[in-house]
Scaffold this motif. Structure first.
Motif, short mmCIF file in Angstrom:
data_model
loop_
_atom_site.label_atom_id
_atom_site.label_comp_id
_atom_site.label_asym_id
_atom_site.label_seq_id
_atom_site.Cartn_x
_atom_site.Cartn_y
_atom_site.Cartn_z
N TRP A 7 -9.19 0.90 -9.03
CA TRP A 7 -7.99 1.10 -9.85
C TRP A 7 -6.75 0.94 -8.98
N ASP A 20 -2.96 1.83 -9.64
CA ASP A 20 -2.06 2.50 -10.60
C ASP A 20 -2.71 2.61 -11.98
N GLY A 21 -3.97 2.94 -12.00
CA GLY A 21 -4.67 3.15 -13.26
C GLY A 21 -5.22 1.88 -13.88
N MET A 33 0.81 -1.22 0.00
CA MET A 33 0.00 0.00 0.00
C MET A 33 0.85 1.27 0.00
N ASP A 34 2.12 1.15 0.39
CA ASP A 34 2.97 2.34 0.40
C ASP A 34 3.51 2.69 -0.98
N LEU A 35 3.36 1.78 -1.93
CA LEU A 35 3.93 2.01 -3.26
C LEU A 35 2.89 2.25 -4.33
N HIS A 36 1.65 1.85 -4.06
CA HIS A 36 0.64 1.88 -5.12
C HIS A 36 -0.44 2.94 -4.84
N ASP A 37 -1.13 3.29 -5.93
CA ASP A 37 -2.19 4.30 -5.88
C ASP A 37 -3.52 3.57 -6.12
N ILE A 38 -4.28 3.40 -5.04
CA ILE A 38 -5.55 2.67 -5.16
C ILE A 38 -6.68 3.68 -5.17
N ARG A 39 -7.55 3.56 -6.13
CA ARG A 39 -8.66 4.50 -6.26
C ARG A 39 -9.99 3.80 -6.47
#
Lengths: 312, 701
Positions: A138, A140-141, A111-117
């Motif tokens: 999402w 990382d897109g 969770m510290d490296l990725h962008d969750i949306r």
């Protein structure tokens, strides 16, 4: 977040970690339904169990078939047979988003490296007469899951509301494992005595099924099977039998099996290109009518929170 | 004067709904407070993906006390009447007052409504607003029955004044209002208490939440343009995308990446559309090459590796998407190179346009025939216009447009060029859809104009024939837009044609739709109704150009009013003439002449159109008017024939002085019946002369 588990090594390890995670959250880990379905939602453990008042918590892998998505095993991302991981909890718990994020950590997403949306994506299944609101998730897109609060299934309001999570396993695993072509993905541990890739197991089947789905399936036979499934579904539901105690024995599940068959046969006919644009809506409507009748029947049964004595 | 702070904290609110939700929250809560008797100084609403926040400043601490008097029955009325009065007022007999009135003693109730404290009112209003909030789509969750856009988790509701903050006593479906909230989902831990709006905003910022969407937009745009500028690049502006992206993040972090080399030869429209639709990326252009070479994505957080993993992931998705796009592009190119645009279009015979108007192929055949007819009117070679019409919608069958419908026309242009078709044909693929809106450019290339007109006129005629006309705010087939398009195309190219005659475009379109003219049947009426529809759209269009609707009515009365270019020339000339002093005053003189004449004609039961005889003219003013009318007619007739409306208008406006002088000097209703008749006939000449130019009776004022 600390203590992220090490990165998994194989497709099956991701699958097993999801099973272990959701088992630890108290879900009954079901097995795949033994029929051809287009998505995990068709499993009666979701479609039927999301109806009625009884609490429910289940997780399972569901092999899914989408004949039109076949690419003869050549496309890096598209398959006519793939796996969905499905979680259904009723009523939806208030911390479902947190539970879901926990499952991503469990399969090695740091969770510290990725962008969750959570990006708006309302879900609707015209063939099941079902809809809900939620998101596509999402990472990382990349869309890694579908997250839905069911509002209606088979034309019935969902009360209470079920929370449904659907993971597209191949895509998610390819991302976690850093694989570019699905056929290159290690299915078991690459250090095993006999390492097997996804392609070792499925490349040939994708080729064979793509050929059959697109070019070879006997459409006359498929049309006949569709009519048979439809007829049998309606017949089963129209003829309830009573037991000695006077309770109606409603055969919601056998009827629903026929509905699943009709849906898959429609998908096959669609892939063969023999259903015109105008006919398409009519076929979808016929499957939806079956799904609705099955839902009507299920909510009268005990599992559906109904009262079978009164249902007579 | 306390300030109110309200935060409704939920799971992720769809980005597209946030702007309206902010406005609704502000207006519904403040309206509710005002209705309940409170006043406030100012209010502001904010949103992030997970919260709606309202700040109301300078709220009155309580609503004013109200005193109401109600008159009851007389003291000698039956008991039942008094009991009814007590029930309706909620009082007991000893709380009533007896007052002396003219007809005897009467019971009065004096009801005092004490002022209510702000917290009580706020609690009521907020609960009401939450329960009836106008989300475009709302949902239930868990076992509850409350509806919200996504599950609602907490309510922060405070009234703050000099003495401190007070939690408003409020519980909605088990959610009790408090004074705490939480920050960013990943970059902040736990809940924290706040004491006011400013405190909340500051603490949220520390917890990695930028509360104001405008500020998030500004940050994103600033960071993106700065990064692009540093590399000599430009970010393609897209306000809608910016607002959407700002609605997806609480803590925007801009990341820029390069599009892999192998995709750079895709058409820029394809790159931009694919990146925007699928991934909400901004396109970054190289102004030197004109190519889109990079992209900007906006993450919702800072990461341990400064976005490296996030960017890598996004790039992977981009490559997969663009591989699809490249596959579609190459496949489509192969198709048009082997079977041509018409081969690509073959499948349109199986695509329904409208179940009463046939398939897309049927529609294209009609447009082709019509474009051939219209071509000479706009100076296009008929064969070329027909060819353009035949292929202009072929790309609807392409894989690329199947994936990105918004690229219709654009792709057609690329594919037509690849198929080796003439440039005019390729350009028409995109241009024939124009103009799409009132501010969109109007094509002027003749082939494009011919196809654009044919397409729109076919649509209008067809939907009119099946009675699918726009009503009120409903216009599902965008017929108003189509009519405005026709108007702008005709005017833009100065096309001279009537529209509704048998050989005119609408007449031809009706033939192609198989609509047959009947003398009095409904389809005969339809065509005039359709013309009226065009005239109404024209009025709206010209109003925006500063031409009044009554001026258009005045020229609509003239023959040939289905030639819109002619109509507008007349209207413009009349509008200009009426702005001159002579023109404005002529209207007064004309109206006076017309009123006297109309009254006399009604009274006498005759029409004074026998022609006035100059030999009965008395005095120089009357003789001068005869001379002036002779001059005006001599000028107007050829000017109208030559369509020199300005000359015709000024000849007409020149009548002003002689008419004014005539009315000053001469009494129309002379005692001599011969002279009176002659003067009425003279007034008729004024009316007839002016009527050759415009129907001035329609002019207001």
């Amino acid at each position: 977040m600390t203590g992220s588990p090490r990165t998994p090594k194989s497709f099956q390890e991701i699958l097993m970690r999801l099973q272990a995670y959701w088992a630890a959250q108290g879900c009954a880990v079901l097995q795949p339904y033994d029929m051809e379905v287009g998505a995990g939602t068709f499993h009666p453990g979701t479609t039927l169990r999301s109806l009625g008042s009884k609490p429910w918590a289940a997780a399972y892998v569901q092999p899914s078939r989408r004949p039109t998505d076949g690419r003869y095993g050549e496309n890096p991302n598209r398959l006519q047979h793939y796996y969905q991981y499905q979680v259904l909890i009723k009523p939806s718990p208030p911390d479902l988003q947190a539970l879901y994020l926990g499952s991503l950590e469990a399969i090695g997403i740091d969770m510290d490296l990725h962008d969750i949306r959570f990006v708006e994506d309302d879900w609707e299944s015209p063939t099941l007469g079902a809809w809900g609101l939620g998101w596509e998730v999402w990472c990382d897109g990349m869309e890694v899951s579908q997250f839905t609060y069911f509002q209606q299934v088979g034309g019935h309001d969902c009360k209470p509301v079920s929370g449904e999570l659907t993971y597209g396993l191949e895509r998610l695993a390819m991302y976690v494992l850093g694989i570019d072509h699905v056929m290159d993905m290690p299915f078991n541990d690459p250090q095993s005595p006999i390492p097997l890739t996804y392609g070792d197991i499925f490349r040939q089947t994708e080729q064979e099924y793509s050929r059959w789905n697109f070019d070879q399936a006997d459409t006359e036979m498929l049309f006949q099977h569709f009519r048979d499934a439809e007829t049998e579904c309606e017949r089963i539901l129209a003829a309830p039998v009573r037991d000695k105690a006077g309770r109606a024995i409603i055969m919601a599940h056998p009827a629903y099996d026929q509905c699943i068959k009709a849906s898959h046969l429609f998908n096959l006919l669609d892939a063969r290109g023999v259903i015109s644009v105008t006919e398409r809506q009519a076929y979808i409507g016929r499957v939806r009518a079956l799904a609705k009748k099955c839902a009507d029947a299920f909510v009268q049964t005990e599992a559906g929170g109904g009262n079978p004595v009164e249902a007579a | 004067m306390p300030d109110l702070l309200l935060e409704l904290f939920s799971e992720e609110i769809p980005a597209r709904m946030q702007a309206k939700a902010r406005e609704d929250l502000k207006s519904l809560v403040t309206n509710g407070l005002v209705e309940a008797g409170l006043t406030y100084a100012s209010a502001g609403a904010f949103s992030t993906p997970r919260r709606l926040v309202l700040s109301v400043e300078g709220l009155s601490a309580q609503s004013p006390a109200l005193k109401e008097e109600r008159k009851g029955p007389r003291s000698d009325a039956p008991d039942a009447a008094l009991e009814g009065f007590l029930r309706s007022t909620g009082l007991t007999r000893d709380q009533l007052e007896l007052r002396d009135e003219k007809k005897g003693q009467v019971w009065f109730a004096v009801i005092e409504k004490p002022g209510r404290a702000a917290p009580e009112i706020v609690a009521e209003v907020v609960e009401q607003v939450i329960r009836s909030f106008p989300w475009p789509k709302s949902m239930r969750w868990g076992a509850g029955s409350l509806r919200w856009v996504r599950p609602l988790h907490s309510i922060l509701c405070l009234l703050t004044d000099e003495t401190g903050a007070e939690i408003v006593p409020l519980t909605v479906d088990g959610i009790a209002a408090g004074n705490t909230t939480e920050g960013h989902r990943f970059m902040s831990k736990g809940r924290f208490a706040v004491s006011s709006f400013d405190d909340c905003r500051a603490k949220l910022l520390k917890a990695h939440v930028v509360l104001d969407s405008a500020e998030r937009e500004a940050r994103i745009w600033h960071d993106a343009t700065t990064a692009a500028f540093a590399q000599g690049l430009e970010v393609a502006e897209d306000k809608g995308l910016l607002a959407e992206v700002a609605g997806l993040v609480e803590w925007p972090v801009m990341l820029m990446g390069a599009i892999p080399e192998r995709f750079l030869d895709l058409p820029p429209e394809v790159l931009q559309t694919s990146m925007k639709e699928h991934q909400k990326f901004f396109s970054v252009k190289n102004p030197r090459t004109g190519r889109i070479e990079k992209f900007v994505t906006v993450a919702n957080r800072e990461t341990a590796d400064h976005g490296e993993t996030v960017l890598k992931g996004n790039l992977k998705v981009l490559s997969a998407r663009l591989s699809d796009a490249k596959f579609f592009w190459e496949n489509d190119l192969r198709t048009v190179k082997t079977v041509g645009m018409e081969g690509m279009a073959a499948g349109l015979a199986n695509v329904t346009f409208h179940n009463k108007l046939g398939s897309q192929a049927d529609r294209i055949a009609r447009i082709e025939a019509l474009a051939r007819e219209i071509a000479p009117l706009v100076g296009a070679p008929p064969d070329l216009a027909a060819e353009a019409a035949r292929v202009a919608k072929a790309d609807l069958q392409s894989a690329m447009v199947g994936e990105f419908p918004e690229l219709q026309g654009t792709m057609g242009g690329y594919y037509a060029r690849a198929a080796g078709l003439p440039e005019a044909v390729a350009a028409a693929c995109k241009a024939h859809y124009s103009p799409l809106g009132p501010s969109d450019d109007v094509p002027t290339e003749p082939v494009s104009v011919a196809v654009a007109l044919a397409d729109k006129i076919d649509t209008l005629t067809g939907f009119w024939a099946i009675d699918e006309k726009p009503t009120g705010s409903k216009d599902p087939f965008a017929l108003r837009r189509a009519a405005l398009g026709v108007i702008r195309l005709l005017l833009g190219s100065g096309v001279r044609t009537g529209l509704i005659g048998t050989n005119a475009p609408i007449g031809k379109a009706r033939d192609l739709h198989g609509i047959h003219e009947t003398a009095s049947g409904p389809s005969g009426a339809d065509v005039n109704e359709l013309l009226t529809f065009f005239h109404d759209r024209l009025k709206v269009f010209l109003r925006d150009q500063g031409i009044r609707h009554d001026i258009i009515d005045a020229v609509l009365a003239m023959p040939g009013n289905d030639d819109l270019t002619l109509l507008v020339k007349r209207a413009e000339a009349l509008s200009a003439a009426l702005k001159t002093e002579d023109g404005a005053n002529l209207i007064q003189g004309f109206k006076r002449a017309n009123n006297i004449l109309t009254q006399a004609e009604e009274k006498d039961g005759v029409e004074y159109s026998f022609g006035a005889d100059e030999k009965f003219a008395e005095g120089p003013e009357e003789k001068a008017l005869f001379a002036a009318l002779d001059r005006a007619e001599a000028a107007i007739v050829p000017a109208m024939k030559a369509e020199d409306f300005t000359a015709a208008m000024s000849a007409m406006a020149a009548l002003r002085a002689p008419i004014d002088a005539f009315f000053t000097a001469v009494q129309i209703n002379s005692d001599n019946p011969v002279i009176r008749r002659n003067r009425l006939n003279l007034l008729h000449r004024i009316r007839a002369t002016c009527a050759q130019v415009a129907d001035l009776t329609k002019i207001e004022g």
